[in-house]
Scaffold this motif. Structure first.
Motif, PDB file in Angstrom:
ATOM      1  N   TRP A   1      32.661 -64.914  68.472  1.00  0.00           N
ATOM      2  CA  TRP A   1      33.435 -66.147  68.604  1.00  0.00           C
ATOM      3  C   TRP A   1      34.852 -65.798  69.041  1.00  0.00           C
ATOM      4  O   TRP A   1      35.442 -64.826  68.560  1.00  0.00           O
ATOM      5  CB  TRP A   1      33.483 -66.904  67.272  1.00  0.00           C
ATOM      6  N   ILE A   2      35.395 -66.587  69.968  1.00  0.00           N
ATOM      7  CA  ILE A   2      36.780 -66.391  70.405  1.00  0.00           C
ATOM      8  C   ILE A   2      37.470 -67.747  70.501  1.00  0.00           C
ATOM      9  O   ILE A   2      36.819 -68.773  70.721  1.00  0.00           O
ATOM     10  CB  ILE A   2      36.867 -65.680  71.775  1.00  0.00           C
ATOM     11  N   PRO A   3      38.794 -67.795  70.330  1.00  0.00           N
ATOM     12  CA  PRO A   3      39.524 -69.035  70.557  1.00  0.00           C
ATOM     13  C   PRO A   3      39.631 -69.313  72.063  1.00  0.00           C
ATOM     14  O   PRO A   3      40.030 -68.448  72.840  1.00  0.00           O
ATOM     15  CB  PRO A   3      40.911 -68.769  69.954  1.00  0.00           C
ATOM     16  N   VAL A   4      39.263 -70.526  72.456  1.00  0.00           N
ATOM     17  CA  VAL A   4      39.292 -70.934  73.860  1.00  0.00           C
ATOM     18  C   VAL A   4      40.067 -72.238  73.970  1.00  0.00           C
ATOM     19  O   VAL A   4      39.859 -73.158  73.170  1.00  0.00           O
ATOM     20  CB  VAL A   4      37.862 -71.110  74.420  1.00  0.00           C
ATOM     21  N   ARG A   5      40.945 -72.333  74.954  1.00  0.00           N
ATOM     22  CA  ARG A   5      41.704 -73.557  75.161  1.00  0.00           C
ATOM     23  C   ARG A   5      40.815 -74.633  75.767  1.00  0.00           C
ATOM     24  O   ARG A   5      40.081 -74.385  76.726  1.00  0.00           O
ATOM     25  CB  ARG A   5      42.900 -73.305  76.085  1.00  0.00           C
ATOM     26  N   ASP A   6      40.905 -75.863  75.210  1.00  0.00           N
ATOM     27  CA  ASP A   6      40.139 -76.977  75.740  1.00  0.00           C
ATOM     28  C   ASP A   6      40.958 -77.721  76.783  1.00  0.00           C
ATOM     29  O   ASP A   6      42.016 -77.261  77.231  1.00  0.00           O
ATOM     30  CB  ASP A   6      39.680 -77.898  74.610  1.00  0.00           C
ATOM     31  N   GLU A   7      40.480 -78.894  77.219  1.00  0.00           N
ATOM     32  CA  GLU A   7      41.171 -79.660  78.252  1.00  0.00           C
ATOM     33  C   GLU A   7      42.531 -80.156  77.791  1.00  0.00           C
ATOM     34  O   GLU A   7      43.410 -80.413  78.618  1.00  0.00           O
ATOM     35  CB  GLU A   7      40.302 -80.850  78.679  1.00  0.00           C
TER      36      GLU A   7
END
Length: 769
Positions: free
Chosen positions: A327-333
């Motif tokens: 799991w990694i932190p990902v920026r959303d819209e």
């Protein structure tokens, strides 16, 4: 009517009455002729032998290069394996935390009761041992990280926490290395108040850097506290002190099983056994912020192990079904971070008991309840090795700093060390040619980025953008070179005056001797700025020049015959040279006024603003023109020879049958010369694919996949030239560069093979015209 009868004697009748040829009646001239003929036959045989030896030598040289490339690349195909084994003679006890030093010759083990032991691998005798629990304290929680500067935290029933870090002093006596282990205390030897006095610490995690220490503690009352210590230098003394700040974090999960904080002390994950994860942003230590609250497993799946991958960006979660997820932190819209699962590893079948990451690579090892060991690599998404039932009732697992030794403690409390042969885990078909979801990226991508200043950097070895750049350079170069070279060869061989051809053909052929580094230098420092400044003129010239040729031909055909015949046939091209020069001068001269009138004085900026097209000064247009000039002499020379070699009886016969010169060219000359023309094109393509200096000096060398003519790229050959001097010998990077060379070798071989097959078929089809 009278007839004349002629009788011819045979050779036998003519020579039957002649005396036999002997050394006695041979003339001196005849003897000289025989001697000359024998010497000539000897020279023919010698030159044939030399030619054969040269051909075999060339083949052997090519095969040597090929096999050497295979020799360097082959280790990339080797899988992981366990090698040597060492087992301690005495049990270590109920081990809770296990770590190895850099050389894997000393193991550090902490037991459930807080006792510790430095276990030397060679002798099995404890160098240093003791107990970490201070007098009057009761150990209730403990946690240790698995990275180079990992800190072991012990939580007590008094609400205090003690931080300990093993360190090693290495000395050499002669050629013998001696390791002296010792304990260091990042926050001091006295425990720190990590929760209100009297609170029983149930879970704890901590990270310590040079200037800051962060402790996360969960009490038995399910209260979560963040304690931050920042180092304050003393003005009067050499020693520094810590300024302590503590806040309580609202807890969304009532039954946490794991507390995980990244090495940068900026992210906190509170994980329950039921798969509930609460993600906090703790960069502001005075006001931690809840980022996300999510369920990561199904209702019947339990989280049994958790660890950070090297670098602390990726979170690894193991469950009771033998699955490990990344799991990694990902920026959303909305530009907010969301924890996102990017990979699953399902090779193990039992409940995951331990996960230990490599220190500097994106690999990890996992043990399940059956004692089965699995070695994995996240970037390549590869299961490297599965060893069933390796450990009986496993208790602890640890990697050495260089990931070449794996330490395990089994149910008998004995320490076992296994050597690990796993030199190139980053390489897989997916990692080299497929899209990979890298840390810090919002989606899977093709990326080449081989190095970084960070030691825990995730190498990105995708060859796809480099292969794309190579083909892009070849396509744009051939799009420029093929029409110019073949039409020029056609005119030179079929229409140009013989006296003019004597000068034109050698002049173009001698261009092939021009060093490509000169072309690249001129393209990068002169042509690229010129095109950027006069972009409208360059684009307009590509349309104006063909129109100029047709217009000039039409006007010339309308010129009175008396005037037209004063110019010898095949010399009309000399009259076209000043016309072309005038058209190019007008295009360049009017470029900036038109750009100011239509595009606000800056066409590249207008393309970016209005059409979203990125304009790089050193782009594919520059490379296409520069490399086109490098390829034109080869294509022109071979094509011109093929066209000029068409038998004259074919062309004269076609003209005699009423065909026009153009019909003769298109239906007789080009078809007959097509094998040679096709060979010329394929040789030019091979030259364009393997070109190095022009693409190195006249592009931005950015490994991106963008077909736009206004953007740069990086080719395989240029990448080898740029990065080979900086690569470590026998490293993964080094061998992948050789793999790129092998790909170029194979592509060139395939092009040449296809060219020869097609040429032979064209020759068989049109050779009898």
């Amino acid at each position: 009517m009278a007839y004349l009868t002629v009788t011819c004697a045979t050779d036998a009748e003519l020579t039957k009455n002649l005396p036999p040829v002997t050394d006695a009646n041979l003339s001196d001239l005849a003897k000289a002729e025989l001697s000359h003929r024998g010497w000539r036959m000897l020279k023919d045989r010698l030159f044939g032998l030399v030619t054969a030896i040269g051909g075999v030598t060339v083949i052997l040289a090519i095969l040597t290069i090929f096999f050497y490339l295979l020799y360097v690349v082959f280790p990339l195909l080797r899988g992981a394996a366990l090698t040597t084994e060492w087992r301690s003679t005495a049990p270590l006890g109920a081990v809770r935390y296990l770590a190895l030093n850099e050389y894997a010759d000393v193991a550090f083990a902490v037991n459930d009761d807080g006792s510790y032991r430095f276990e030397p691998v060679k002798t099995g005798d404890a160098l240093v041992s003791g107990n970490l629990v201070p007098r009057g304290e009761r150990l209730t929680a403990a946690h240790g990280g698995q990275h180079a500067q990992a800190t072991f935290a012990l939580g007590f029933a008094s609400g205090k926490v003690l931080l300990v870090r093993p360190s090693y002093v290495v000395n050499f006596t002669g050629n013998v290395r001696h390791t002296a282990p010792q304990l260091t205390y990042p926050a001091g030897v006295a425990p720190i108040n990590a929760a209100p006095a009297g609170s029983v610490i149930k879970l704890v995690t901590a990270e310590a850097s040079g200037e800051a220490i962060t402790i996360i503690a969960l009490t038995a009352a399910n209260e979560l506290y963040l304690t931050h210590l920042s180092r304050q230098p003393s003005l009067l003394e050499d020693d520094s002190t810590f300024e302590q700040h503590q806040v309580q974090i609202p807890l969304a999960e009532p039954l946490p099983a794991f507390l995980m904080m990244d090495v940068d002390q900026s992210e906190l994950y509170v994980i329950s056994a039921t798969g509930h994860v609460t993600y906090y942003d703790i960069r502001n230590k005075e006001a931690p912020k809840l980022v996300q609250d999510l369920q990561v497993t199904a209702a019947d799946t339990k989280i049994t192990a958790a660890a950070f991958l090297s670098g602390g960006t990726s979170l690894l979660l193991g469950d009771n079904r033998g699955t490990v997820t990344q799991w990694i932190p990902v920026r959303d819209e909305q530009n907010n971070y969301r924890l996102t699962r990017i990979r699953r590893f399902t090779a193990l079948s039992g409940s995951i008991l331990a996960i230990t990451p490599e220190y500097y690579r994106k690999g990890f090892a996992a043990l399940d309840a059956s004692g089965t060991l699995g070695l994995f690599h996240t970037t390549s998404e590869a299961t490297l090795l599965i060893v069933p039932h390796l450990v009986n009732a496993p208790r602890a697992l640890a990697y050495s700093a260089h990931a070449d030794v794996l330490a395990m403690v089994d149910g008998t409390e004995h320490l076992t060390l296994r050597g690990v042969s796993n030199a190139h885990p980053e390489v897989s078909w997916r990692a080299l040619w497929g899209k990979v979801w890298y840390e810090g990226r919002s989606q899977p991508e093709f990326i080449w980025q081989s190095s970084s200043a960070s030691s825990d950097f995730e190498p990105k070895f995708s060859l796809t953008p480099l292969a794309f750049g190579t083909l892009k350079a070849a396509v744009y170069a051939m799009a420029f070179a093929i029409p110019v070279a073949i039409l020029g060869a056609l005119y030179t061989a079929y229409f140009m005056h013989a006296r003019l051809r004597i000068y034109v053909k050698p002049s173009i052929e001698i261009m092939a001797a021009l060093p490509t580094v000169i072309l690249g230098f001129l393209a990068g420092l002169w042509l690229a700025p010129l095109i950027e400044t006069h972009l409208i003129g360059v684009l307009g010239a590509t349309l104006l020049l063909p129109l100029t040729f047709f217009t000039a031909a039409l006007v010339w055909s309308r010129v009175p015959g008396l005037l037209r015949h004063r110019v010898p046939d095949g010399c009309e091209v000399l009259l076209l040279i000043p016309v072309v020069c005038v058209v190019l001068w007008l295009a360049m001269d009017l470029s900036q006024p038109l750009e100011q009138l239509w595009f606000g004085g800056n066409l590249p900026r207008w393309l970016t603003r209005e059409l979203g097209l990125t304009y790089d000064q050193r782009n594919s247009l520059v490379v296409g023109i520069a490399m086109g000039f490098a390829v034109i002499p080869n294509i022109f020379s071979i094509s011109e020879d093929a066209i000029f070699g068409v038998p004259r009886q074919l062309t004269t016969g076609s003209l005699a049958l009423g065909a026009t010169p153009w019909q003769t060219v298109t239906r007789v000359v080009l078809l007959t010369a097509s094998p040679g023309i096709f060979s010329a094109i394929m040789i030019g393509l091979g030259r364009a694919v393997g070109e190095t200096m022009i693409v190195l000096m006249s592009t931005g060398n950015t490994p991106i996949i963008d077909a736009s003519i206004f953007t740069g790229f990086r080719a395989l050959s240029a990448n080898i030239a740029v990065e080979m001097p900086e690569s470590e010998i026998n490293s993964t990077h080094y061998r992948i560069l050789f793999l790129a060379a092998l790909v170029l070798f194979a592509v060139t071989f395939i092009f040449n093979t296809v060219a020869e097959v097609v040429r032979q078929r064209l020759r068989a089809k049109y050779g009898n015209l």
